[in-house]
Design a protein around this motif. Structure first.
Motif, short mmCIF file in Angstrom:
data_model
loop_
_atom_site.label_atom_id
_atom_site.label_comp_id
_atom_site.label_asym_id
_atom_site.label_seq_id
_atom_site.Cartn_x
_atom_site.Cartn_y
_atom_site.Cartn_z
N ASP A 1 1.23 -1.75 0.16
CA ASP A 1 -0.02 0.12 0.01
C ASP A 1 0.72 1.67 -0.51
O ASP A 1 0.36 2.41 -0.78
N THR A 2 1.80 1.20 0.45
CA THR A 2 2.84 2.91 1.07
C THR A 2 3.49 2.89 -0.74
O THR A 2 3.68 3.78 -1.10
N ARG A 3 4.05 1.66 -1.11
CA ARG A 3 4.67 1.67 -2.07
C ARG A 3 3.68 2.57 -3.81
O ARG A 3 3.82 3.14 -4.16
N LYS A 4 2.17 2.41 -2.92
CA LYS A 4 1.74 1.80 -4.39
C LYS A 4 1.42 3.86 -4.05
O LYS A 4 1.00 3.99 -5.15
N ILE A 5 1.25 3.89 -2.63
CA ILE A 5 1.25 5.44 -2.35
C ILE A 5 2.60 6.87 -3.18
O ILE A 5 1.69 7.39 -3.74
N LEU A 6 3.53 5.94 -2.54
CA LEU A 6 4.45 6.65 -3.61
C LEU A 6 4.15 6.54 -5.15
O LEU A 6 5.24 7.29 -6.25
N ASP A 7 4.46 5.68 -5.53
CA ASP A 7 4.30 5.47 -7.32
C ASP A 7 3.54 5.69 -7.69
O ASP A 7 3.86 6.66 -8.15
N ARG A 8 2.48 6.48 -7.15
CA ARG A 8 1.35 7.34 -7.23
C ARG A 8 1.59 8.40 -7.23
O ARG A 8 1.30 9.68 -8.18
#
Length: 195
Positions: free
Chosen positions: A118-125
């Motif tokens: 989830d954190t990785r997705k937030i950062l990628d977004r």
């Protein structure tokens, strides 16, 4: 039914006399039960121990006439049966503890994996919203670990330009991550309070 002495009673049990066995059971049942409940602290387990002990007495009835002191014999049988029960309880307790520990560790690993994703997705977004030059410089500095001067040399721009792009990129990423992470924290808290 009456027997002159315990030796005669044991001989009768050895000869498959159910009435003699019943009398023997009545004479020693309370002693085995009292001993068992004192150690196990469980009426159910004490009753099971009594049953197991007397089942063994019946199975081994042929050897009863050779026993000189039946009271000592049955006390040793009761002790051995109690020890078996205590070992079984200890093993079951240990198995339950290990299963719970494995479950908890697997659950934590799964939760950590989900939080990381989830954190990785937030950062990628957040990174996807950056202009190409800022995204490139952010990746080179923060994800690849390059120094600002190395990035400047590789991109053929000044270190101050790298610094400016990096500062804007970090501000943008931080603002997006903060907003999304508040949502993530709210989701995590709501899951915790469900439990």
């Amino acid at each position: 039914m009456h027997f002159d002495n315990e030796k005669t009673l044991l001989v009768e049990v050895a000869q498959n006399n159910p009435a003699a066995f019943e009398l023997l059971f009545k004479q020693y049942h309370n002693k085995v039960y009292s001993y068992s409940i004192k150690i196990c602290q469980s009426a159910l387990q004490a009753e099971e121990i009594v049953q197991d002990v007397f089942i063994k007495v019946w199975i081994n009835r042929a050897s009863l006439p050779n026993i000189e002191n039946f009271g000592a014999y049955i006390r040793i049988m009761a002790r051995n049966q109690v020890l078996q029960v205590l070992k079984r309880i200890a093993l079951e307790t240990r198995c339950h503890a290990l299963m719970n520990q494995d479950w908890t560790e697997q659950q934590k690993e799964t939760e950590n994996y989900i939080y990381y994703n989830d954190t990785r997705k937030i950062l990628d977004r957040a990174l996807s919203t950056l202009p190409p030059q800022q995204r490139l410089i952010y990746n080179m500095c923060h994800l690849q670990g390059m120094k600002q001067q190395e990035v400047a040399n590789q991109l053929h721009i000044s270190r101050l330009t790298v610094k400016a792009h990096l500062r804007r990129a970090v501000q943008t990423v931080r603002s997006i991550v903060l907003v999304d992470s508040h949502i993530l924290v709210a989701i995590i808290l709501s899951q915790l309070f469900k439990k």
